[in-house]
Design an enzyme around this catalytic site. Sequence first.
Site, PDB file in Angstrom:
ATOM      1  N   PRO A  94      10.060   5.721 -31.444  1.00 19.99           N
ATOM      2  CA  PRO A  94       9.495   4.983 -30.409  1.00 19.99           C
ATOM      3  C   PRO A  94       8.630   6.032 -29.071  1.00 19.99           C
ATOM      4  O   PRO A  94       9.228   6.962 -28.823  1.00 19.99           O
ATOM      5  CB  PRO A  94      10.430   4.235 -29.841  1.00 19.99           C
ATOM      6  CG  PRO A  94      11.737   4.751 -30.067  1.00 19.99           C
ATOM      7  CD  PRO A  94      10.999   5.423 -31.731  1.00 19.99           C
ATOM      8  N   ASN A  95       7.527   5.366 -28.421  1.00 22.95           N
ATOM      9  CA  ASN A  95       7.251   5.767 -27.870  1.00 22.95           C
ATOM     10  C   ASN A  95       6.466   7.324 -28.706  1.00 22.95           C
ATOM     11  O   ASN A  95       5.827   7.927 -26.718  1.00 22.95           O
ATOM     12  CB  ASN A  95       7.285   6.196 -26.192  1.00 22.95           C
ATOM     13  CG  ASN A  95       7.987   4.982 -26.070  1.00 22.95           C
ATOM     14  OD1 ASN A  95       7.407   3.860 -26.235  1.00 22.95           O
ATOM     15  ND2 ASN A  95       9.179   4.572 -25.637  1.00 22.95           N
ATOM     16  N   ARG A 107       1.833  10.465 -21.690  1.00 25.80           N
ATOM     17  CA  ARG A 107       2.920  10.102 -21.433  1.00 25.80           C
ATOM     18  C   ARG A 107       4.207  11.178 -20.964  1.00 25.80           C
ATOM     19  O   ARG A 107       3.798  11.711 -21.243  1.00 25.80           O
ATOM     20  CB  ARG A 107       4.274   9.528 -22.587  1.00 25.80           C
ATOM     21  CG  ARG A 107       5.931   8.922 -22.172  1.00 25.80           C
ATOM     22  CD  ARG A 107       6.488   8.715 -23.296  1.00 25.80           C
ATOM     23  NE  ARG A 107       7.411   8.645 -23.165  1.00 25.80           N
ATOM     24  CZ  ARG A 107       8.435   8.837 -24.073  1.00 25.80           C
ATOM     25  NH1 ARG A 107       8.767   9.363 -25.696  1.00 25.80           N
ATOM     26  NH2 ARG A 107       9.592   8.651 -23.604  1.00 25.80           N
ATOM     27  N   TYR A 121       6.348  16.148 -22.047  1.00 27.94           N
ATOM     28  CA  TYR A 121       5.717  15.862 -23.148  1.00 27.94           C
ATOM     29  C   TYR A 121       5.104  16.509 -23.451  1.00 27.94           C
ATOM     30  O   TYR A 121       4.263  16.949 -24.209  1.00 27.94           O
ATOM     31  CB  TYR A 121       6.309  14.568 -23.386  1.00 27.94           C
ATOM     32  CG  TYR A 121       7.307  13.661 -23.412  1.00 27.94           C
ATOM     33  CD1 TYR A 121       7.993  14.415 -24.697  1.00 27.94           C
ATOM     34  CD2 TYR A 121       7.258  12.826 -22.435  1.00 27.94           C
ATOM     35  CE1 TYR A 121       9.372  13.348 -24.491  1.00 27.94           C
ATOM     36  CE2 TYR A 121       8.534  12.476 -22.616  1.00 27.94           C
ATOM     37  CZ  TYR A 121       9.282  12.678 -23.676  1.00 27.94           C
ATOM     38  OH  TYR A 121      10.389  11.978 -23.901  1.00 27.94           O
ATOM     39  N   ASN A 150      12.061  12.884 -35.488  1.00 21.02           N
ATOM     40  CA  ASN A 150      11.536  12.494 -34.238  1.00 21.02           C
ATOM     41  C   ASN A 150      12.136  11.753 -33.805  1.00 21.02           C
ATOM     42  O   ASN A 150      10.484  10.879 -34.100  1.00 21.02           O
ATOM     43  CB  ASN A 150      10.905  13.676 -33.411  1.00 21.02           C
ATOM     44  CG  ASN A 150      11.558  13.392 -31.876  1.00 21.02           C
ATOM     45  OD1 ASN A 150      11.925  12.702 -31.175  1.00 21.02           O
ATOM     46  ND2 ASN A 150       9.967  13.990 -30.709  1.00 21.02           N
ATOM     47  N   ALA A 195      14.464   7.490 -28.121  1.00 23.04           N
ATOM     48  CA  ALA A 195      15.260   6.758 -27.819  1.00 23.04           C
ATOM     49  C   ALA A 195      16.423   6.797 -29.102  1.00 23.04           C
ATOM     50  O   ALA A 195      17.914   6.720 -29.103  1.00 23.04           O
ATOM     51  CB  ALA A 195      15.028   5.946 -26.817  1.00 23.04           C
ATOM     52  N   HIS A 218      19.607   8.129 -29.789  1.00 27.10           N
ATOM     53  CA  HIS A 218      20.845   7.719 -28.901  1.00 27.10           C
ATOM     54  C   HIS A 218      21.745   6.243 -28.817  1.00 27.10           C
ATOM     55  O   HIS A 218      22.315   6.378 -28.707  1.00 27.10           O
ATOM     56  CB  HIS A 218      20.130   7.871 -27.116  1.00 27.10           C
ATOM     57  CG  HIS A 218      19.676   9.033 -27.629  1.00 27.10           C
ATOM     58  ND1 HIS A 218      20.251  10.689 -27.457  1.00 27.10           N
ATOM     59  CD2 HIS A 218      18.194   8.896 -26.303  1.00 27.10           C
ATOM     60  CE1 HIS A 218      19.025  11.528 -27.347  1.00 27.10           C
ATOM     61  NE2 HIS A 218      18.110  10.805 -26.866  1.00 27.10           N
ATOM     62  N   ASP A 265      22.670   6.277 -40.579  1.00 28.51           N
ATOM     63  CA  ASP A 265      23.313   6.098 -42.537  1.00 28.51           C
ATOM     64  C   ASP A 265      22.020   5.622 -43.172  1.00 28.51           C
ATOM     65  O   ASP A 265      22.152   6.581 -44.621  1.00 28.51           O
ATOM     66  CB  ASP A 265      23.412   4.416 -42.137  1.00 28.51           C
ATOM     67  CG  ASP A 265      25.539   4.306 -41.821  1.00 28.51           C
ATOM     68  OD1 ASP A 265      25.742   5.367 -41.068  1.00 28.51           O
ATOM     69  OD2 ASP A 265      25.157   3.260 -41.530  1.00 28.51           O
ATOM     70  N   GLU A 318      16.669  17.492 -37.469  1.00 25.78           N
ATOM     71  CA  GLU A 318      16.066  16.811 -35.969  1.00 25.78           C
ATOM     72  C   GLU A 318      15.382  16.888 -35.041  1.00 25.78           C
ATOM     73  O   GLU A 318      15.747  18.639 -35.258  1.00 25.78           O
ATOM     74  CB  GLU A 318      18.038  16.019 -35.256  1.00 25.78           C
ATOM     75  CG  GLU A 318      17.412  15.375 -33.713  1.00 25.78           C
ATOM     76  CD  GLU A 318      18.564  15.279 -33.911  1.00 25.78           C
ATOM     77  OE1 GLU A 318      19.295  13.844 -33.014  1.00 25.78           O
ATOM     78  OE2 GLU A 318      20.056  15.367 -34.189  1.00 25.78           O
ATOM     79  N   HIS A 333      13.449  17.356 -31.221  1.00 28.23           N
ATOM     80  CA  HIS A 333      13.010  16.705 -29.629  1.00 28.23           C
ATOM     81  C   HIS A 333      11.977  17.661 -29.362  1.00 28.23           C
ATOM     82  O   HIS A 333      12.497  19.058 -29.558  1.00 28.23           O
ATOM     83  CB  HIS A 333      14.573  16.962 -28.674  1.00 28.23           C
ATOM     84  CG  HIS A 333      15.205  14.987 -29.438  1.00 28.23           C
ATOM     85  ND1 HIS A 333      15.107  14.399 -29.658  1.00 28.23           N
ATOM     86  CD2 HIS A 333      16.283  15.687 -30.470  1.00 28.23           C
ATOM     87  CE1 HIS A 333      16.358  13.556 -30.456  1.00 28.23           C
ATOM     88  NE2 HIS A 333      16.556  15.002 -31.144  1.00 28.23           N
ATOM     89  N   SER A 379      11.517  18.011 -25.754  1.00 31.09           N
ATOM     90  CA  SER A 379      12.680  18.344 -24.664  1.00 31.09           C
ATOM     91  C   SER A 379      13.845  18.301 -24.507  1.00 31.09           C
ATOM     92  O   SER A 379      14.187  18.428 -26.040  1.00 31.09           O
ATOM     93  CB  SER A 379      11.912  17.150 -23.375  1.00 31.09           C
ATOM     94  OG  SER A 379      13.595  15.795 -23.847  1.00 31.09           O
ATOM     95  N   ARG A 405      18.677  16.181 -19.373  1.00 29.28           N
ATOM     96  CA  ARG A 405      18.040  15.103 -18.510  1.00 29.28           C
ATOM     97  C   ARG A 405      18.872  14.140 -18.484  1.00 29.28           C
ATOM     98  O   ARG A 405      19.843  14.779 -18.528  1.00 29.28           O
ATOM     99  CB  ARG A 405      17.003  14.754 -19.860  1.00 29.28           C
ATOM    100  CG  ARG A 405      15.558  15.502 -20.528  1.00 29.28           C
ATOM    101  CD  ARG A 405      14.762  15.130 -21.308  1.00 29.28           C
ATOM    102  NE  ARG A 405      14.208  13.985 -20.911  1.00 29.28           N
ATOM    103  CZ  ARG A 405      13.389  12.838 -21.490  1.00 29.28           C
ATOM    104  NH1 ARG A 405      14.049  13.389 -22.253  1.00 29.28           N
ATOM    105  NH2 ARG A 405      12.785  11.797 -21.175  1.00 29.28           N
ATOM    106  N   ARG A 433      21.339  10.593 -22.660  1.00 27.98           N
ATOM    107  CA  ARG A 433      20.496  11.538 -24.148  1.00 27.98           C
ATOM    108  C   ARG A 433      21.554  12.709 -24.573  1.00 27.98           C
ATOM    109  O   ARG A 433      20.388  13.710 -25.478  1.00 27.98           O
ATOM    110  CB  ARG A 433      18.821  12.241 -23.328  1.00 27.98           C
ATOM    111  CG  ARG A 433      18.255  10.701 -22.981  1.00 27.98           C
ATOM    112  CD  ARG A 433      16.568  11.252 -22.651  1.00 27.98           C
ATOM    113  NE  ARG A 433      16.251  10.672 -21.638  1.00 27.98           N
ATOM    114  CZ  ARG A 433      15.428   9.916 -22.422  1.00 27.98           C
ATOM    115  NH1 ARG A 433      14.877  10.001 -23.498  1.00 27.98           N
ATOM    116  NH2 ARG A 433      14.231   8.651 -21.821  1.00 27.98           N
TER     117      ARG A 433
END
Length: 145
Positions: free
Chosen positions: A6-7, A14, A19, A68, A71, A74, A81, A92, A94, A96, A101, A105
């Site tokens: 998302p986002n 953004r 970012y 990635n 959110a 978290h 799963d 994984e 990220h 940032s 943060r 997070r």
Amino acid sequence: MIINGPNLNLLGKREPTIYGSQSFEEYFDILKEKYPDVNISYYQSNVEGELINVIQETGFISDGIILNAGAYTHTSLAIADAIRAIKCPVVEVHISNTHKREEIRHHSYLTPACFGCILGFGLDSYRLALEALIQINKQHQDNEC
């Protein structure tokens, strides 16, 4: 396969102080140019279930997934799963450093299910993850010979 949550479709617009100002599509083109011998696909969704569907669809046929989850990192046991259910390694990512943060997070439900985690290097985190997957697959092939 690179999967963004998302986002992340708003990269470049953004919160550029966190970012950066480059869109993911621009960065993805650079990755494809830098690694012409690697077949890299990209998927983005703001919907948790759609991310799970793509993880499941590609996790048995891909050499690796760079994820990635934004959110959802978290909050989502369901994505964790899905990662545990597939065969290919998942890294994984990220943009940032999530540990610098907000406290929420600092915890990832995904990290224990993933092969590894790269964070805090901006969009270059994706390149580092791709290089890690290339090495993982090379080692796997060397072990089979």
